[in-house]
Design a protein around this motif. Structure first.
Motif, mmCIF file in Angstrom:
data_model
loop_
_atom_site.group_PDB
_atom_site.id
_atom_site.type_symbol
_atom_site.label_atom_id
_atom_site.label_comp_id
_atom_site.label_asym_id
_atom_site.label_seq_id
_atom_site.Cartn_x
_atom_site.Cartn_y
_atom_site.Cartn_z
ATOM 1 N N THR A 18 37.451 38.535 34.498
ATOM 2 C CA THR A 18 39.018 38.663 34.357
ATOM 3 C C THR A 18 39.376 39.836 33.551
ATOM 4 O OG1 THR A 18 39.209 36.423 34.620
ATOM 5 C CG2 THR A 18 41.074 37.759 34.007
ATOM 6 N N THR A 43 40.292 28.658 38.928
ATOM 7 C CA THR A 43 39.758 28.855 40.056
ATOM 8 C C THR A 43 40.554 27.914 41.116
ATOM 9 O OG1 THR A 43 38.521 26.767 39.539
ATOM 10 C CG2 THR A 43 37.616 28.977 38.910
ATOM 11 N N SER A 46 42.321 30.557 43.384
ATOM 12 C CA SER A 46 41.556 31.438 43.990
ATOM 13 C C SER A 46 41.156 31.002 45.413
ATOM 14 C CB SER A 46 40.368 32.035 43.051
ATOM 15 O OG SER A 46 39.592 32.785 43.842
ATOM 16 N N LYS A 47 41.369 31.811 46.462
ATOM 17 C CA LYS A 47 40.722 31.348 47.647
ATOM 18 C C LYS A 47 39.119 31.136 47.911
ATOM 19 C CE LYS A 47 44.484 33.534 50.452
ATOM 20 N NZ LYS A 47 44.902 34.405 51.516
ATOM 21 N N THR A 48 38.520 32.038 46.819
ATOM 22 C CA THR A 48 37.038 31.728 47.032
ATOM 23 C C THR A 48 36.541 30.932 45.825
ATOM 24 O OG1 THR A 48 36.808 33.673 45.581
ATOM 25 C CG2 THR A 48 36.776 34.181 47.732
ATOM 26 N N VAL A 51 37.281 33.797 39.776
ATOM 27 C CA VAL A 51 38.124 34.546 39.256
ATOM 28 C C VAL A 51 37.393 35.866 38.552
ATOM 29 C CG1 VAL A 51 39.724 32.595 38.793
ATOM 30 C CG2 VAL A 51 37.903 33.317 37.230
ATOM 31 N N ALA A 53 41.160 36.902 40.704
ATOM 32 C CA ALA A 53 42.048 37.220 41.976
ATOM 33 C C ALA A 53 43.031 38.078 42.005
ATOM 34 C CB ALA A 53 42.045 36.002 42.702
ATOM 35 N N GLU A 55 46.810 39.198 43.501
ATOM 36 C CA GLU A 55 47.466 39.061 44.586
ATOM 37 C C GLU A 55 48.684 40.222 44.452
ATOM 38 O OE1 GLU A 55 49.622 35.339 44.291
ATOM 39 O OE2 GLU A 55 47.960 34.358 44.952
ATOM 40 N N GLN A 64 45.079 38.279 49.070
ATOM 41 C CA GLN A 64 44.639 38.116 47.874
ATOM 42 C C GLN A 64 43.122 38.846 48.013
ATOM 43 O OE1 GLN A 64 42.389 34.255 46.121
ATOM 44 N NE2 GLN A 64 44.728 33.923 45.467
ATOM 45 N N ASN A 66 39.619 39.326 45.932
ATOM 46 C CA ASN A 66 38.767 38.478 44.980
ATOM 47 C C ASN A 66 37.647 39.408 44.704
ATOM 48 O OD1 ASN A 66 39.631 36.192 47.188
ATOM 49 N ND2 ASN A 66 39.685 35.411 45.167
ATOM 50 N N ASP A 67 36.923 39.203 43.480
ATOM 51 C CA ASP A 67 35.834 40.081 42.888
ATOM 52 C C ASP A 67 36.373 41.298 42.151
ATOM 53 O OD1 ASP A 67 32.749 40.560 43.099
ATOM 54 O OD2 ASP A 67 33.657 42.543 42.933
ATOM 55 N N SER A 68 35.920 41.454 40.924
ATOM 56 C CA SER A 68 36.480 42.140 39.996
ATOM 57 C C SER A 68 36.272 43.531 40.533
ATOM 58 C CB SER A 68 35.906 42.114 38.788
ATOM 59 O OG SER A 68 34.605 42.212 38.759
#
Length: 254
Positions: A18, A43, A46-48, A51, A53, A55, A64, A66-68
């Motif tokens: 994050t 978490t 988060s869709k997955t 974190v 995530a 938006e 959304q 995901n993944d840094s």
């Protein structure tokens, strides 16, 4: 100014992934809402189930990222005016290579055994697990080589150098920022560090914008709900290791 993004993640003083996105948004003051929660709570949003995530309100509630790294790539494409990746093709290739190494496992041992804690401080005989010293040396080598190449390349281009890994503050610096926490937190030896690596570390720790971001971590610490007990005093019971906190006025010197 209206927020362009909503960043969902765990409390940044403990959450390295994050923090990588947050430091980029904060450094360049990109308008965003930061939703920081416990890992368990974050978490759920988060869709997955992972974190951070991101938006983007303008794209609707179902959108959304995901993944840094994916988030940072999106930010770079969305803000071409900012040097989130270096503008020069050669420097950009080197920066992407450095980030890819970090993202794909350059610090596997450090991430597994030395939990993220931006403000924590261990002194004494801190255990060195198999592979840890090698990973520390690999990071120091990468930072030195990156700075050495950058200095040469920017001189060739007759462009200014801000002292970050590839000139201006970029995704590469953001990705190695939490690694610096571990170096400080666990008092890893810097005996193999070249001057270029040390100069970059000093630039990161002592830069006014980074200090402002670190101040935010200390403000988090004042709120008990941000505490993750299992990440504090991880060597508890080992009389050879002492746990404490770094003062906010600490500065990197080497």
């Amino acid at each position: 100014m209206e927020n362009q993004y909503k960043l969902i993640g765990a409390y940044t003083r403990y959450s390295s992934w994050t923090a990588r996105v947050a430091v980029l948004l904060d450094y360049y003051r990109i308008p965003h809402e930061s939703v920081e929660l416990s890992l368990e709570e974050a978490t759920k949003l988060s869709k997955t189930g992972l974190v951070p995530a991101l938006e983007v309100p303008s794209l609707g509630s179902s959108f959304q990222i995901n993944d840094s790294l994916a988030i940072c790539e999106y930010l770079a494409e969305s803000h071409p005016d900012l040097p989130l990746w270096p503008k020069d093709t050669a420097l950009r290739a080197q920066a992407r290579s450095a980030v890819a190494q970090m993202h794909s496992g350059l610090c596997t041992v450090l991430r597994t055994y030395y939990h993220t804690n931006a403000l924590g401080r261990y002194t004494g005989n801190v255990p060195m697990y198999d592979g840890a010293i090698k990973e520390v040396e690999n990071c120091l080598k990468l930072w030195a080589e990156s700075r050495r190449y950058t200095v040469s390349r920017l001189a060739e281009l007759k462009q200014a150098d801000d002292g970050f890994l590839f000139g201006e503050f970029s995704i590469a610096d953001a990705f190695f920022w939490p690694v610096l926490w571990r170096f400080r937190t666990y008092n890893f030896r810097l005996s193999s560090a070249k001057p270029e690596a040390l100069a970059w570390m000093k630039q990161m720790w002592n830069h006014p914008k980074i200090k402002e971001i670190v101040h935010g971590y200390y403000l988090q610490k004042e709120r008990p709900e941000t505490t993750i007990q299992r990440y504090d005093d991880v060597f508890k019971g080992n009389a050879d290791v002492q746990f404490g906190w770094f003062p906010e006025n600490w500065e990197f010197t080497a």
